[in-house]
Design a protein around this motif. Structure first.
Motif, PDB file in Angstrom:
ATOM      1  N   LEU A 175      -1.487 -17.846  13.717  1.00  0.00           N
ATOM      2  CA  LEU A 175      -0.549 -17.453  12.729  1.00  0.00           C
ATOM      3  C   LEU A 175      -1.312 -17.635  11.640  1.00  0.00           C
ATOM      4  N   LYS A 176      -2.343 -18.839  11.188  1.00  0.00           N
ATOM      5  CA  LYS A 176      -3.107 -18.584  10.007  1.00  0.00           C
ATOM      6  C   LYS A 176      -3.946 -17.646   9.898  1.00  0.00           C
ATOM      7  N   GLU A 177      -4.478 -17.142  10.899  1.00  0.00           N
ATOM      8  CA  GLU A 177      -5.678 -16.035  10.971  1.00  0.00           C
ATOM      9  C   GLU A 177      -5.034 -14.877  10.798  1.00  0.00           C
ATOM     10  N   MET A 178      -3.628 -14.555  11.043  1.00  0.00           N
ATOM     11  CA  MET A 178      -3.055 -13.333  10.852  1.00  0.00           C
ATOM     12  C   MET A 178      -2.453 -13.183   9.328  1.00  0.00           C
ATOM     13  N   LEU A 179      -2.082 -14.501   8.628  1.00  0.00           N
ATOM     14  CA  LEU A 179      -1.458 -14.342   7.433  1.00  0.00           C
ATOM     15  C   LEU A 179      -2.876 -14.352   6.501  1.00  0.00           C
ATOM     16  N   THR A 180      -3.870 -15.148   6.778  1.00  0.00           N
ATOM     17  CA  THR A 180      -4.990 -14.865   5.908  1.00  0.00           C
ATOM     18  C   THR A 180      -5.546 -13.642   5.701  1.00  0.00           C
ATOM     19  N   GLU A 181      -5.577 -12.790   6.833  1.00  0.00           N
ATOM     20  CA  GLU A 181      -5.850 -11.351   6.861  1.00  0.00           C
ATOM     21  C   GLU A 181      -4.892 -10.656   5.823  1.00  0.00           C
ATOM     22  N   LEU A 182      -3.569 -10.897   6.130  1.00  0.00           N
ATOM     23  CA  LEU A 182      -2.743 -10.020   5.101  1.00  0.00           C
ATOM     24  C   LEU A 182      -2.903 -10.492   3.824  1.00  0.00           C
ATOM     25  N   LEU A 183      -3.130 -11.642   3.469  1.00  0.00           N
ATOM     26  CA  LEU A 183      -3.045 -12.169   2.196  1.00  0.00           C
ATOM     27  C   LEU A 183      -4.663 -11.376   1.533  1.00  0.00           C
ATOM     28  N   GLY A 184      -5.458 -11.399   2.265  1.00  0.00           N
ATOM     29  CA  GLY A 184      -6.641 -10.421   1.588  1.00  0.00           C
ATOM     30  C   GLY A 184      -6.381  -9.323   1.498  1.00  0.00           C
ATOM     31  N   ALA A 185      -5.207  -8.682   2.088  1.00  0.00           N
ATOM     32  CA  ALA A 185      -5.071  -7.100   1.674  1.00  0.00           C
ATOM     33  C   ALA A 185      -3.976  -7.045   0.675  1.00  0.00           C
ATOM     34  N   LEU A 186      -3.596  -7.942   0.110  1.00  0.00           N
ATOM     35  CA  LEU A 186      -2.482  -7.937  -1.129  1.00  0.00           C
ATOM     36  C   LEU A 186      -3.144  -7.011  -2.128  1.00  0.00           C
ATOM     37  N   GLU A 187      -2.143  -6.313  -2.549  1.00  0.00           N
ATOM     38  CA  GLU A 187      -2.520  -5.107  -3.668  1.00  0.00           C
ATOM     39  C   GLU A 187      -1.526  -5.377  -4.889  1.00  0.00           C
ATOM     40  N   PHE A 188      -1.942  -5.712  -6.049  1.00  0.00           N
ATOM     41  CA  PHE A 188      -1.040  -5.993  -7.198  1.00  0.00           C
ATOM     42  C   PHE A 188      -2.023  -5.746  -8.505  1.00  0.00           C
ATOM     43  N   ASN A 189      -1.618  -4.874  -9.223  1.00  0.00           N
ATOM     44  CA  ASN A 189      -1.996  -4.691 -10.592  1.00  0.00           C
ATOM     45  C   ASN A 189      -1.031  -4.841 -11.525  1.00  0.00           C
ATOM     46  N   PRO A 190      -1.025  -6.028 -12.377  1.00  0.00           N
ATOM     47  CA  PRO A 190      -0.221  -6.546 -13.237  1.00  0.00           C
ATOM     48  C   PRO A 190       0.053  -5.262 -14.397  1.00  0.00           C
ATOM     49  N   ARG A 191      -0.771  -4.406 -14.477  1.00  0.00           N
ATOM     50  CA  ARG A 191      -0.608  -3.338 -15.637  1.00  0.00           C
ATOM     51  C   ARG A 191       0.419  -2.386 -15.362  1.00  0.00           C
ATOM     52  N   SER A 192       0.601  -2.386 -13.959  1.00  0.00           N
ATOM     53  CA  SER A 192       1.489  -1.423 -13.317  1.00  0.00           C
ATOM     54  C   SER A 192       3.044  -1.708 -13.733  1.00  0.00           C
ATOM     55  N   LEU A 193       3.236  -3.318 -14.108  1.00  0.00           N
ATOM     56  CA  LEU A 193       4.457  -3.657 -14.629  1.00  0.00           C
ATOM     57  C   LEU A 193       5.048  -2.779 -15.459  1.00  0.00           C
ATOM     58  N   PHE A 194       3.918  -2.114 -16.451  1.00  0.00           N
ATOM     59  CA  PHE A 194       4.431  -1.593 -17.776  1.00  0.00           C
ATOM     60  C   PHE A 194       4.203  -0.014 -17.705  1.00  0.00           C
ATOM     61  N   ARG A 195       4.155   0.600 -16.524  1.00  0.00           N
ATOM     62  CA  ARG A 195       3.973   1.805 -16.196  1.00  0.00           C
ATOM     63  C   ARG A 195       5.252   2.706 -15.702  1.00  0.00           C
ATOM     64  N   VAL A 196       5.686   3.691 -16.370  1.00  0.00           N
ATOM     65  CA  VAL A 196       6.820   3.968 -15.844  1.00  0.00           C
ATOM     66  C   VAL A 196       6.702   5.074 -14.694  1.00  0.00           C
ATOM     67  N   PRO A 197       7.372   4.956 -13.675  1.00  0.00           N
ATOM     68  CA  PRO A 197       6.928   5.640 -12.380  1.00  0.00           C
ATOM     69  C   PRO A 197       7.612   7.157 -12.627  1.00  0.00           C
ATOM     70  N   ASP A 198       6.964   8.019 -11.906  1.00  0.00           N
ATOM     71  CA  ASP A 198       7.513   9.158 -11.941  1.00  0.00           C
ATOM     72  C   ASP A 198       8.314   9.324 -10.598  1.00  0.00           C
ATOM     73  N   VAL A 199       8.787  10.694 -10.469  1.00  0.00           N
ATOM     74  CA  VAL A 199       9.827  10.923  -9.409  1.00  0.00           C
ATOM     75  C   VAL A 199       9.175  10.511  -8.214  1.00  0.00           C
ATOM     76  N   THR A 200       8.034  11.136  -7.820  1.00  0.00           N
ATOM     77  CA  THR A 200       7.261  10.886  -6.704  1.00  0.00           C
ATOM     78  C   THR A 200       7.196   9.336  -6.314  1.00  0.00           C
ATOM     79  N   ASP A 201       6.651   8.591  -7.289  1.00  0.00           N
ATOM     80  CA  ASP A 201       6.706   7.210  -7.089  1.00  0.00           C
ATOM     81  C   ASP A 201       7.818   6.580  -6.703  1.00  0.00           C
TER      82      ASP A 201
END
Length: 344
Positions: A175-201
């Motif tokens: 379980l540790k191995e699988m979660l470590t792999e997923l945590l390494g794949a986290l994608e988050f850009n704080p600047r996206s908090l301030f971007r207005v999404p378009d209809v496709t988004d």
């Protein structure tokens, strides 16, 4: 990075908004826990390498503390890594994550009946066996179930988890191995908090939430296979426990079919707002894990007995895939060469 004090404040506030019951009848746990260990071990053959944790009755605040401590160990390293390139927005992002973590924990603190709790990234750290007494009391009233009957049934479920992780040495490291792999794949850009999404988004966002819940949105698309492995793993753990609590409980519970029916209704019978929250938080995915996992385990046992189902404990290679959860016969055929040698 993440303000865990803020998370705790939010969690307790959200938890206090939900109804609770008198915890007193659910504070004496030694008898039900001992009975559950005996029955589960006899049915499954699982034997812990060392003693299972002592069962503890906790209130919601106690559960929140344990849950946030576990979340901190998982999320903080990833948050620090992600914030490295965020600049001044890192602090703001940490506050946002704290509020989200607190809200989720508070929401769950009003619902969780019991939990086998351990630091998922520390395979050798001690575990705890927790029962949330005010939630059990509230559930017993809502299910119209005798306190003692509900407690014994839930104890079977949580003790099954204790024996899974206590009796199968490779589970926690895997379980540790699988979660470590997923945590390494986290994608988050704080600047996206301030971007207005378009209809496709927005359309894509809605589709992802509808399919997998909010929890999957921060995992890169190229890691879907990793996410599927984790979800299949969790479905087996939960489905196995759901199967065992019924199989082992049949001889000691006065109205097992009634309990099962009432619990299923409790899981589904939510107000419109709570159903929306369930979907956003991925809780409907959790419900599907219970259902799909139990259906898989019931199907395997019907064909090959508990001995056949116990092939899942041979090793990671024997765990079913997401597709095999709907094909117990196919999984049995694939794992036939993996059968444990009775003489071993």
């Amino acid at each position: 990075m993440i303000d865990w004090k803020l998370a705790g404040t939010v969690a307790r506030g959200v938890a206090n908004l939900q109804p609770a019951g008198d915890p007193t009848p659910f504070e004496q746990l030694a008898g039900p826990a001992e009975e559950a260990e005996r029955l589960v071990s006899a049915y499954t053959g699982l034997v812990p390498v060392k003693s299972v944790p002592v069962a503890e009755a906790v209130d919601r605040a106690g559960w929140i503390e344990a849950n946030l401590t576990g979340l901190a160990a998982v999320l903080e390293p990833a948050a620090v890594r992600i914030a490295g390139n965020a600049g001044p927005l890192g602090t703001l992002a940490g506050g946002v994550v704290a509020i989200e973590a607190g809200a989720v924990s508070g929401f769950l603190a009003g619902r969780v009946l019991g939990q086998y709790e351990f630091p998922v990234l520390e395979p050798d750290a001690p575990a705890r066996l927790l029962f949330v007494a005010p939630n059990l009391a509230h559930a017993a009233k809502g299910l119209e179930a005798a306190d003692e009957q509900l407690l014994r049934w839930v104890a079977l479920h949580e003790m099954t988890h204790a024996l899974q992780f206590g009796g199968v040495p490779w589970l926690r490291p895997h379980l540790k191995e699988m979660l470590t792999e997923l945590l390494g794949a986290l994608e988050f850009n704080p600047r996206s908090l301030f971007r207005v999404p378009d209809v496709t988004d927005l359309k894509n966002l809605v589709e992802r939430v509808r399919e997998d819940g909010l929890a999957t949105m921060m995992i890169g698309g190229d890691r879907r296979e990793s996410l599927d492995r984790v979800q299949a793993f969790m479905a087996v753990l939960e489905g196995y426990a759901e199967h065992v609590m019924d199989a082992a409980g049949a001889a000691i519970l006065d109205d097992l079919p009634g309990l099962r029916s009432s619990l299923g209704k409790r899981r589904r019978d939510r107000s419109g707002l709570l159903k929306l929250l369930d979907r956003l938080l991925g809780m409907d995915l959790k419900l599907r894990q219970y259902e799909q996992g139990k259906s898989f385990c019931d199907g395997v046992v019907a064909r090959a007995g508990i001995e056949g189902l116990n092939r899942v404990w041979i090793g990671p290679e024997a765990m079913p895939t997401v597709a095999e959860l709907s094909d117990p016969l196919g999984w049995l055929a694939r794992t036939e060469p993996f059968r444990l040698d009775p003489a071993a």
